[in-house]
Structures are given as structure tokens and as C-alpha cells.
Design a protein around this motif. Structure first.
Motif, PDB file in Angstrom:
ATOM      1  N   CYS A 122      85.600 -86.234  70.029  1.00  0.00           N
ATOM      2  CA  CYS A 122      85.536 -87.704  69.936  1.00  0.00           C
ATOM      3  C   CYS A 122      85.489 -88.177  68.492  1.00  0.00           C
ATOM      4  O   CYS A 122      84.787 -89.141  68.160  1.00  0.00           O
ATOM      5  N   GLY A 123      86.252 -87.513  67.622  1.00  0.00           N
ATOM      6  CA  GLY A 123      86.274 -87.860  66.206  1.00  0.00           C
ATOM      7  C   GLY A 123      87.351 -88.856  65.850  1.00  0.00           C
ATOM      8  O   GLY A 123      87.732 -89.715  66.650  1.00  0.00           O
ATOM      9  N   GLY A 124      87.889 -88.703  64.628  1.00  0.00           N
ATOM     10  CA  GLY A 124      88.796 -89.686  64.065  1.00  0.00           C
ATOM     11  C   GLY A 124      90.064 -89.904  64.859  1.00  0.00           C
ATOM     12  O   GLY A 124      90.450 -91.039  65.140  1.00  0.00           O
ATOM     13  N   ILE A 125      90.761 -88.824  65.228  1.00  0.00           N
ATOM     14  CA  ILE A 125      92.047 -88.984  65.920  1.00  0.00           C
ATOM     15  C   ILE A 125      91.853 -89.555  67.316  1.00  0.00           C
ATOM     16  O   ILE A 125      92.723 -90.257  67.840  1.00  0.00           O
ATOM     17  N   ALA A 126      90.706 -89.289  67.928  1.00  0.00           N
ATOM     18  CA  ALA A 126      90.415 -89.865  69.240  1.00  0.00           C
ATOM     19  C   ALA A 126      90.351 -91.385  69.146  1.00  0.00           C
ATOM     20  O   ALA A 126      90.962 -92.101  69.943  1.00  0.00           O
ATOM     21  N   HIS A 127      89.619 -91.886  68.150  1.00  0.00           N
ATOM     22  CA  HIS A 127      89.438 -93.332  68.017  1.00  0.00           C
ATOM     23  C   HIS A 127      90.648 -94.004  67.396  1.00  0.00           C
ATOM     24  O   HIS A 127      90.925 -95.181  67.673  1.00  0.00           O
ATOM     25  N   ALA A 128      91.394 -93.284  66.565  1.00  0.00           N
ATOM     26  CA  ALA A 128      92.547 -93.891  65.903  1.00  0.00           C
ATOM     27  C   ALA A 128      93.751 -94.012  66.825  1.00  0.00           C
ATOM     28  O   ALA A 128      94.545 -94.939  66.689  1.00  0.00           O
ATOM     29  N   LYS A 129      93.890 -93.077  67.780  1.00  0.00           N
ATOM     30  CA  LYS A 129      95.099 -93.074  68.609  1.00  0.00           C
ATOM     31  C   LYS A 129      94.821 -92.966  70.100  1.00  0.00           C
ATOM     32  O   LYS A 129      95.164 -93.852  70.873  1.00  0.00           O
ATOM     33  N   HIS A 130      94.222 -91.889  70.532  1.00  0.00           N
ATOM     34  CA  HIS A 130      94.157 -91.576  71.960  1.00  0.00           C
ATOM     35  C   HIS A 130      93.355 -92.588  72.769  1.00  0.00           C
ATOM     36  O   HIS A 130      93.827 -93.074  73.808  1.00  0.00           O
ATOM     37  N   VAL A 176      79.017 -92.697  71.838  1.00  0.00           N
ATOM     38  CA  VAL A 176      79.691 -93.884  71.299  1.00  0.00           C
ATOM     39  C   VAL A 176      81.036 -94.090  71.985  1.00  0.00           C
ATOM     40  O   VAL A 176      81.394 -95.203  72.382  1.00  0.00           O
ATOM     41  N   ALA A 177      81.811 -93.008  72.127  1.00  0.00           N
ATOM     42  CA  ALA A 177      83.123 -93.106  72.772  1.00  0.00           C
ATOM     43  C   ALA A 177      82.992 -93.512  74.232  1.00  0.00           C
ATOM     44  O   ALA A 177      83.762 -94.343  74.737  1.00  0.00           O
ATOM     45  N   ALA A 178      82.007 -92.947  74.919  1.00  0.00           N
ATOM     46  CA  ALA A 178      81.805 -93.268  76.329  1.00  0.00           C
ATOM     47  C   ALA A 178      81.396 -94.728  76.511  1.00  0.00           C
ATOM     48  O   ALA A 178      81.867 -95.405  77.446  1.00  0.00           O
ATOM     49  N   LYS A 179      80.564 -95.214  75.633  1.00  0.00           N
ATOM     50  CA  LYS A 179      80.115 -96.605  75.722  1.00  0.00           C
ATOM     51  C   LYS A 179      81.262 -97.577  75.501  1.00  0.00           C
ATOM     52  O   LYS A 179      81.364 -98.611  76.172  1.00  0.00           O
ATOM     53  N   GLN A 180      82.155 -97.243  74.570  1.00  0.00           N
ATOM     54  CA  GLN A 180      83.241 -98.154  74.219  1.00  0.00           C
ATOM     55  C   GLN A 180      84.426 -98.056  75.175  1.00  0.00           C
ATOM     56  O   GLN A 180      85.062 -99.067  75.490  1.00  0.00           O
ATOM     57  N   TYR A 181      84.724 -96.837  75.657  1.00  0.00           N
ATOM     58  CA  TYR A 181      85.955 -96.643  76.420  1.00  0.00           C
ATOM     59  C   TYR A 181      85.748 -96.089  77.833  1.00  0.00           C
ATOM     60  O   TYR A 181      86.703 -96.048  78.607  1.00  0.00           O
ATOM     61  N   GLY A 182      84.554 -95.651  78.150  1.00  0.00           N
ATOM     62  CA  GLY A 182      84.341 -94.965  79.414  1.00  0.00           C
ATOM     63  C   GLY A 182      84.278 -95.876  80.619  1.00  0.00           C
ATOM     64  O   GLY A 182      83.905 -97.052  80.531  1.00  0.00           O
ATOM     65  N   ALA A 183      84.653 -95.316  81.775  1.00  0.00           N
ATOM     66  CA  ALA A 183      84.486 -96.023  83.040  1.00  0.00           C
ATOM     67  C   ALA A 183      82.999 -96.069  83.381  1.00  0.00           C
ATOM     68  O   ALA A 183      82.181 -95.376  82.777  1.00  0.00           O
ATOM     69  N   GLU A 184      82.674 -96.896  84.352  1.00  0.00           N
ATOM     70  CA  GLU A 184      81.276 -96.985  84.761  1.00  0.00           C
ATOM     71  C   GLU A 184      80.792 -95.611  85.240  1.00  0.00           C
ATOM     72  O   GLU A 184      81.443 -94.941  86.034  1.00  0.00           O
ATOM     73  N   VAL A 243      92.622 -82.635  74.393  1.00  0.00           N
ATOM     74  CA  VAL A 243      91.898 -81.728  73.490  1.00  0.00           C
ATOM     75  C   VAL A 243      92.149 -82.192  72.058  1.00  0.00           C
ATOM     76  O   VAL A 243      93.251 -82.049  71.529  1.00  0.00           O
ATOM     77  N   LEU A 244      91.108 -82.732  71.419  1.00  0.00           N
ATOM     78  CA  LEU A 244      91.247 -83.386  70.119  1.00  0.00           C
ATOM     79  C   LEU A 244      90.271 -82.787  69.119  1.00  0.00           C
ATOM     80  O   LEU A 244      89.579 -83.492  68.388  1.00  0.00           O
ATOM     81  N   THR A 245      90.246 -81.484  69.054  1.00  0.00           N
ATOM     82  CA  THR A 245      89.289 -80.733  68.238  1.00  0.00           C
ATOM     83  C   THR A 245      89.999 -80.109  67.033  1.00  0.00           C
ATOM     84  O   THR A 245      91.220 -80.171  66.929  1.00  0.00           O
ATOM     85  N   PRO A 246      89.250 -79.486  66.104  1.00  0.00           N
ATOM     86  CA  PRO A 246      89.903 -78.768  65.003  1.00  0.00           C
ATOM     87  C   PRO A 246      90.898 -77.725  65.511  1.00  0.00           C
ATOM     88  O   PRO A 246      90.759 -77.185  66.612  1.00  0.00           O
ATOM     89  N   ASN A 247      91.880 -77.421  64.684  1.00  0.00           N
ATOM     90  CA  ASN A 247      93.010 -76.573  65.099  1.00  0.00           C
ATOM     91  C   ASN A 247      92.592 -75.222  65.661  1.00  0.00           C
ATOM     92  O   ASN A 247      93.217 -74.701  66.586  1.00  0.00           O
ATOM     93  N   GLU A 279      96.131 -82.029  70.816  1.00  0.00           N
ATOM     94  CA  GLU A 279      96.566 -82.573  69.534  1.00  0.00           C
ATOM     95  C   GLU A 279      97.386 -81.534  68.783  1.00  0.00           C
ATOM     96  O   GLU A 279      97.264 -80.332  68.992  1.00  0.00           O
ATOM     97  N   LYS A 280      98.233 -82.034  67.888  1.00  0.00           N
ATOM     98  CA  LYS A 280      99.026 -81.143  67.043  1.00  0.00           C
ATOM     99  C   LYS A 280      98.107 -80.510  65.995  1.00  0.00           C
ATOM    100  O   LYS A 280      97.060 -81.072  65.681  1.00  0.00           O
ATOM    101  N   PRO A 281      98.481 -79.363  65.426  1.00  0.00           N
ATOM    102  CA  PRO A 281      99.533 -78.470  65.881  1.00  0.00           C
ATOM    103  C   PRO A 281      99.092 -77.767  67.158  1.00  0.00           C
ATOM    104  O   PRO A 281      97.916 -77.788  67.503  1.00  0.00           O
ATOM    105  N   MET A 282     100.027 -77.129  67.831  1.00  0.00           N
ATOM    106  CA  MET A 282      99.695 -76.478  69.089  1.00  0.00           C
ATOM    107  C   MET A 282      98.551 -75.486  68.900  1.00  0.00           C
ATOM    108  O   MET A 282      97.603 -75.449  69.696  1.00  0.00           O
ATOM    109  N   ALA A 283      98.628 -74.668  67.846  1.00  0.00           N
ATOM    110  CA  ALA A 283      97.602 -73.665  67.575  1.00  0.00           C
ATOM    111  C   ALA A 283      97.718 -73.239  66.114  1.00  0.00           C
ATOM    112  O   ALA A 283      98.651 -73.636  65.412  1.00  0.00           O
ATOM    113  N   ILE A 284      96.789 -72.403  65.662  1.00  0.00           N
ATOM    114  CA  ILE A 284      96.811 -71.971  64.262  1.00  0.00           C
ATOM    115  C   ILE A 284      97.776 -70.820  64.030  1.00  0.00           C
ATOM    116  O   ILE A 284      98.089 -70.507  62.888  1.00  0.00           O
TER     117      ILE A 284
END
Length: 365
Positions: free
Chosen positions: A11-19, A45-53, A75-79, A99-104
Motif C-alpha cells: 500500500c505504498g506510493g504506486i498503490a496510491h498514485a495509480k492502482h 490508511v488505504a482501507a479507510k480511503q478506498y476499502g469497501a465496508e 501485487v505492488l511490493t518491491p521487485n 507491478e512491473k518489472p515482472m521479476a528481478i
């Protein structure tokens, strides 16, 4: 048809910026019911802002996977964790957008590909630049034969000074590399997609570690040179089985003024294409070139996404990516970004790093 239940892992940057914003616009199709992050506060924070009841939060993604009501996971975690989390999610019966890239590396990417085939679940990689207006038009032009046989291409991912100073971007173990694997992956994905050519013969390249101490003018503020473990720039030269070639360039820090990111230059037997930024508004700008009636011709289409004052809502590439992905699941069709294509991108990036390390050309099977 009932809504898909969707979970977010990371639930970091790319989650809030795009997904998350993009998925929120699909409330008629999905509801976000689970959020996981190693930092409990970020998940809450993400659940409060975007989550269903009644949306649940987790710090351990394996606990989230036990929820059999969840249909889809992002899946929006480090590579370094893309492969393991994605495979576990597929095995748990979830469709996965990673999220990109597929893998390391290609081995981890291959495991993801095999897991998707074994489980029958859909897997896609988040290459949202395919969904830009200029990108979609250029793809149509390529498929229609406007460029003819594309035999020479340049994949551009060049920043002058824009090293990301947050998160784990400069951590080689967690990310697998620097600008090559971070933004070079987008430019390479676009280029291969346009060429519709994934049969690679050989790769050579160099990764540079030259400017880690030149950090005063960085767009995102100074970085700590001691933490800058990855390359600041890299180049690759890719030969395809049919003789076509691709020059790949990627940088976070490079002494150049020719900057462009997630763009390509294509040369074919009938015409060519150039992707740049508009000099005034900075939006992506596409130029097509060819010969017509004995004259050299350049075509620059307008990219208009909405009409001011008439209530039209601009749709971003992230919005289009999310909608196509969710509709692919609901309608049981292929996602635009196929995992087999993303696997080749990862294989090439790995080969550039290996070529730089060994000083040799890498022959691919």
C-alpha cells in the motif's frame, strides 16, 4: 454479474498514485475488501480511503490469501518479492496483476509464468504506458502496416537528474537494479510490443556507476551516495533472430538534455515513428514519418482526451489499464499485457546486466 472482490498487497506510493484511484473508478465492477502492507498503518490508511465496508487489513500477505472470497490481487511490493507473492496468490486461486518489472530475473519470472499456466488463473504485469493515447495510436499504426517491417528501434528511458530517493529504489537486493529495471522496462516493453517481435538472439550492454556523488540538482532532492547501490545509467544492444536491432537507454542521472521516458523511436521499411514530449504542455507527442508522392512527409496527430466545460472526464492510462484488466477477468479474455511478453522483457534486462558484469555478449535461447 456480481462484483469482483479485490485485494491489495503493498500500500505504498504506486498503490496510491495509480492502482487505488483507478480501481475506485470501477466501483460498478469491483470492491476492494483487503489491504496488506508490512507497515500496518499504511494498510489501514488505504482501507479507510478506498476499502469497501468491512474491508480487512493485514501485515502478512499469507493470511490475506486464506480469504477465499477474494477473486483478484494486485501485487505492488518491491521487485524482489514479486515472484514469491504472485506465485502464492495464483496457487491460492487468485487472478494477479503484478507491478512491473515482472521479476528481478528470468528464473523468477519463469516460475510466475508456469504458475499461471498450472493454475489457470490470469496474470498480467502493470505496463500502463501501453494505454496512453499516443501509445495506442502507434500500436494501431504498426499493426496496420504503416511502418512496414520494423527493423531498427530505440527504447528511451532517460532522465537527466531524477533519482527516486524514497522507498527502496536504490537498494540493489530489493530492486534488482536501478533505472534499467525500473524505467527501462517500460521503454523496452513498448518497443517489443510495437515490433511484435519477441524472438531475441543476443544482448550486450553496460551499466554505469558514475554520478552517485552529483546529487545537488536532483528533482526529488539529494540522495545519500552511500545508499546508491544501483547503476545511474545503462545501455543495451539487442539483436533479434530476424536481424532487427534495438538500442535501449535508461538513466536516472545522466549529463544530457535529450530526456524522454517510456518512449520509442521506430524505423520500418515503409515509415517511421518518434515518441517525444510536447514542448509546451509536456504531454506525450507522437510523430509519424513516411514518403508520399515523391516527398518526405511527417504527420503529427493531435491528442485530445476531453472537451473543456462539457463535463467530460479525462481517463488516464492507469484507468484504462485497470478497466481492461478487470474486464479481461469478467469476460474471460486475455489481458492486453501478456505474461509471456513480460517474461521476455525481464530476460533481456537480466542479459544487459550480465553482459555489463562479464563484458561479453549474451546469447539467448
Amino acid at each position: 454479474m456480481s462484483k469482483l472482490k479485490l485485494g491489495i498487497i503493498g500500500c505504498g506510493g504506486i498503490a496510491h498514485a495509480k492502482h487505488l484511484p483507478a480501481l475506485a473508478k470501477l466501483s460498478d465492477l469491483v470492491e476492494m475488501t483487503a489491504f496488506c502492507d508490512i507497515l500496518e498503518e499504511r494498510a489501514e490508511v488505504a482501507a479507510k480511503q478506498y476499502g469497501a465496508e468491512g474491508a480487512k487489513t493485514y501485515t502478512d500477505y499469507k493470511q490475506l490469501l486464506e480469504d477465499k472470497t477474494i477473486d483478484v490481487l494486485h501485487v505492488l511490493t518491491p521487485n524482489s518479492s514479486h515472484s514469491s507473492i504472485t506465485i502464492d496468490a495464483l496457487e491460492a486461486g487468485k487472478h494477479v496483476m503484478c507491478e512491473k518489472p515482472m521479476a528481478i530475473n528470468s528464473l523468477e519470472a519463469r516460475k510466475m509464468l508456469d504458475a499461471a499456466k498450472r493454475t489457470g488463473k490470469k496474470l498480467s504485469i502493470a505496463y500502463q504506458n501501453r494505454f496512453r493515447e499516443d501509445a495506442l495510436m502507434l500500436k494501431e499504426a504498426c499493426d496496420d502496416g504503416f511502418l512496414g517491417d520494423i527493423y531498427l528501434a530505440k527504447a528511451h528511458a532517460v532522465r537527466r537528474r531524477a533519482v527516486p530517493t524514497w522507498g527502496v529504489f536504490m537498494d540493489k537486493e530489493k530492486q534488482g537494479g536501478g533505472p534499467l529495471i525500473d524505467i527501462g522496462t517500460h521503454a523496452l516493453d513498448l518497443t517489443l510490443w510495437y515490433m511484435n517481435n519477441y524472438r531475441v538472439k543476443s544482448v550486450s550492454g553496460t551499466a554505469f556507476h558514475k554520478l552517485k556523488d552529483q546529487n545537488r540538482a536532483n528533482m526529488f532532492g539529494k540522495w545519500n551516495p552511500a545508499e546508491f547501490e544501483v547503476e545511474d545509467a545503462a545501455v543495451g544492444f539487442i539483436k533479434m533472430e530476424n536481424g532487427a536491432t534495438i538500442y535501449l537507454e535508461a538513466s536516472w542521472a545522466l549529463n544530457t538534455v535529450d530526456v524522454r521516458e517510456a518512449m520509442t523511436t521506430l524505423s520500418g521499411t515503409r515509415g517511421g515513428a518518434e515518441m517525444r514530449r510536447h514542448p509546451v504542455n509536456g504531454n506525450p507527442a507522437l510523430s509519424l514519418n513516411t514518403e508520399m508522392y515523391g516527398k518526405l512527409v511527417e504527420i503529427t496527430p493531435e491528442m485530445i482526451s476531453s472537451i473543456p466545460y462539457y463535463g467530460s472526464q479525462e481517463e488516464t492510462e492507469g484507468d484504462r489499464e485497470a478497466r481492461q484488466w478487470i474486464e479481461a477477468i469478467m469476460e474471460d479474455k486475455e489481458p492486453l499485457v501478456k505474461p509471456e511478453e513480460a517474461y521476455i522483457v525481464t530476460t533481456i534486462l537480466e542479459a544487459v546486466y550480465e553482459s555489463s558484469r562479464t563484458g561479453k555478449e549474451i546469447i539467448l535461447d
